[in-house]
Write a protein that holds these residues in place. Structure first.
Motif, PDB file in Angstrom:
ATOM      1  N   GLU A   8       0.849  -1.181   0.000  1.00 52.89           N
ATOM      2  CA  GLU A   8       0.000   0.000   0.000  1.00 52.89           C
ATOM      3  C   GLU A   8       0.888   1.235   0.000  1.00 52.89           C
ATOM      4  OE1 GLU A   8      -2.916   0.099   3.104  1.00 52.89           O
ATOM      5  OE2 GLU A   8      -3.664  -1.901   2.637  1.00 52.89           O
ATOM      6  N   ILE A  30      -1.820  11.996  -9.663  1.00 52.11           N
ATOM      7  CA  ILE A  30      -2.333  10.745  -9.103  1.00 52.11           C
ATOM      8  C   ILE A  30      -1.998   9.577 -10.033  1.00 52.11           C
ATOM      9  CG2 ILE A  30      -4.417   9.464  -8.464  1.00 52.11           C
ATOM     10  CD1 ILE A  30      -5.618  12.228  -7.611  1.00 52.11           C
ATOM     11  N   ALA A  31      -2.198   9.766 -11.332  1.00 59.88           N
ATOM     12  CA  ALA A  31      -1.923   8.710 -12.306  1.00 59.88           C
ATOM     13  C   ALA A  31      -0.446   8.331 -12.307  1.00 59.88           C
ATOM     14  CB  ALA A  31      -2.365   9.150 -13.701  1.00 59.88           C
ATOM     15  N   LYS A  34       0.253   6.263  -9.280  1.00 61.54           N
ATOM     16  CA  LYS A  34      -0.336   4.932  -9.456  1.00 61.54           C
ATOM     17  C   LYS A  34       0.524   4.078 -10.385  1.00 61.54           C
ATOM     18  CE  LYS A  34      -2.915   1.442  -9.132  1.00 61.54           C
ATOM     19  NZ  LYS A  34      -2.437   0.503  -8.130  1.00 61.54           N
ATOM     20  N   ARG A  35       1.028   4.675 -11.467  1.00 67.11           N
ATOM     21  CA  ARG A  35       1.911   3.909 -12.364  1.00 67.11           C
ATOM     22  C   ARG A  35       3.146   3.421 -11.600  1.00 67.11           C
ATOM     23  NH1 ARG A  35       0.386   7.829 -15.887  1.00 67.11           N
ATOM     24  NH2 ARG A  35       2.281   9.058 -15.609  1.00 67.11           N
ATOM     25  N   CYS A  37       3.310   2.763  -8.510  1.00 69.25           N
ATOM     26  CA  CYS A  37       2.894   1.781  -7.502  1.00 69.25           C
ATOM     27  C   CYS A  37       2.654   0.395  -8.086  1.00 69.25           C
ATOM     28  CB  CYS A  37       1.596   2.222  -6.830  1.00 69.25           C
ATOM     29  SG  CYS A  37       1.749   3.642  -5.787  1.00 69.25           S
ATOM     30  N   LEU A  42      -3.026   2.195  -3.932  1.00 67.14           N
ATOM     31  CA  LEU A  42      -2.733   3.614  -3.741  1.00 67.14           C
ATOM     32  C   LEU A  42      -3.863   4.247  -2.963  1.00 67.14           C
ATOM     33  CD1 LEU A  42      -1.155   6.233  -4.240  1.00 67.14           C
ATOM     34  CD2 LEU A  42      -2.415   6.453  -6.405  1.00 67.14           C
ATOM     35  N   LYS A  43      -3.533   4.886  -1.837  1.00 67.52           N
ATOM     36  CA  LYS A  43      -4.509   5.625  -1.041  1.00 67.52           C
ATOM     37  C   LYS A  43      -4.228   7.111  -1.252  1.00 67.52           C
ATOM     38  CE  LYS A  43      -3.306   3.228   2.500  1.00 67.52           C
ATOM     39  NZ  LYS A  43      -3.070   2.920   3.897  1.00 67.52           N
ATOM     40  N   VAL A  44      -5.212   7.818  -1.777  1.00 67.18           N
ATOM     41  CA  VAL A  44      -5.090   9.244  -2.058  1.00 67.18           C
ATOM     42  C   VAL A  44      -5.668  10.003  -0.873  1.00 67.18           C
ATOM     43  CG1 VAL A  44      -5.727  11.111  -3.626  1.00 67.18           C
ATOM     44  CG2 VAL A  44      -5.256   8.818  -4.533  1.00 67.18           C
ATOM     45  N   ARG A  63      -9.878  11.258  -8.376  1.00 68.97           N
ATOM     46  CA  ARG A  63      -9.430   9.892  -8.094  1.00 68.97           C
ATOM     47  C   ARG A  63     -10.362   8.941  -8.800  1.00 68.97           C
ATOM     48  NH1 ARG A  63      -6.727   5.692  -7.747  1.00 68.97           N
ATOM     49  NH2 ARG A  63      -6.467   4.595  -5.798  1.00 68.97           N
ATOM     50  N   ARG A  65      -9.664   5.716 -10.297  1.00 64.28           N
ATOM     51  CA  ARG A  65      -9.497   4.259 -10.240  1.00 64.28           C
ATOM     52  C   ARG A  65      -9.863   3.723  -8.867  1.00 64.28           C
ATOM     53  NH1 ARG A  65      -4.420   3.079 -14.064  1.00 64.28           N
ATOM     54  NH2 ARG A  65      -4.855   4.742 -15.493  1.00 64.28           N
ATOM     55  N   GLY A  67      -9.838   2.122  -5.269  1.00 60.60           N
ATOM     56  CA  GLY A  67      -8.875   2.225  -4.181  1.00 60.60           C
ATOM     57  C   GLY A  67      -9.383   3.251  -3.195  1.00 60.60           C
TER      58      GLY A  67
END
Length: 134
Positions: A8, A30-31, A34-35, A37, A42-44, A63, A65, A67
């Motif tokens: 995580e 954010i993207a 995530k890439r 990760c 991924l926790k935003v 956000r 996706r 998660g």
């Protein structure tokens, strides 16, 4: 640290970009995280007490996706933490497709129950022993 086994990853939304209305850059940030990760969750994190309700909704919509999206306490100088109202607003905004984590200020079993009733799918608390024991 995903390559070392992290499952995580937490990131704080770029609040300055959000407040400036530069949502495409927020989404890009954010993207990119995530890439990096990969398959890790991924926790935003949204520092809700620094935002208006409209900005909180906008942040949730950035956000896209699955998660958790997290309401968490801001830096100590700003005060606050997750509120039932913020958790409910976030849940209404993201629906069932994303998790909502309530973090900060959850100290008792009743606090946790209120957050869950408002739509939290996760609780972040330093008082977990007291919460579970209560």
């Amino acid at each position: 640290m995903v390559r070392h086994g992290a499952r995580e990853v937490d990131m704080v939304i770029p609040i300055g970009l959000l407040k400036a209305g530069r949502t495409s850059e927020v989404r890009d940030d954010i993207a990119a995280v995530k890439r990096a990760c990969g398959d890790a969750l991924l926790k935003v994190i949204i520092e809700t007490c620094l935002l208006t309700d409209d900005e909180k909704i906008l942040a949730c919509r950035c956000r896209r996706r699955p998660g958790p999206i997290s309401s968490r306490p801001p830096p100590a100088f700003a005060g606050g933490g997750a509120t039932v109202e913020d958790v409910a607003l976030m849940r209404r905004t993201v629906g069932d497709e994303m998790g909502v984590k309530a973090s900060g200020g959850v100290r008792t079993t009743e606090d946790a129950r209120r957050m869950i009733a408002a739509g939290a799918s996760r609780i972040g608390a330093s008082a977990s022993v007291a919460i579970v024991g209560g």
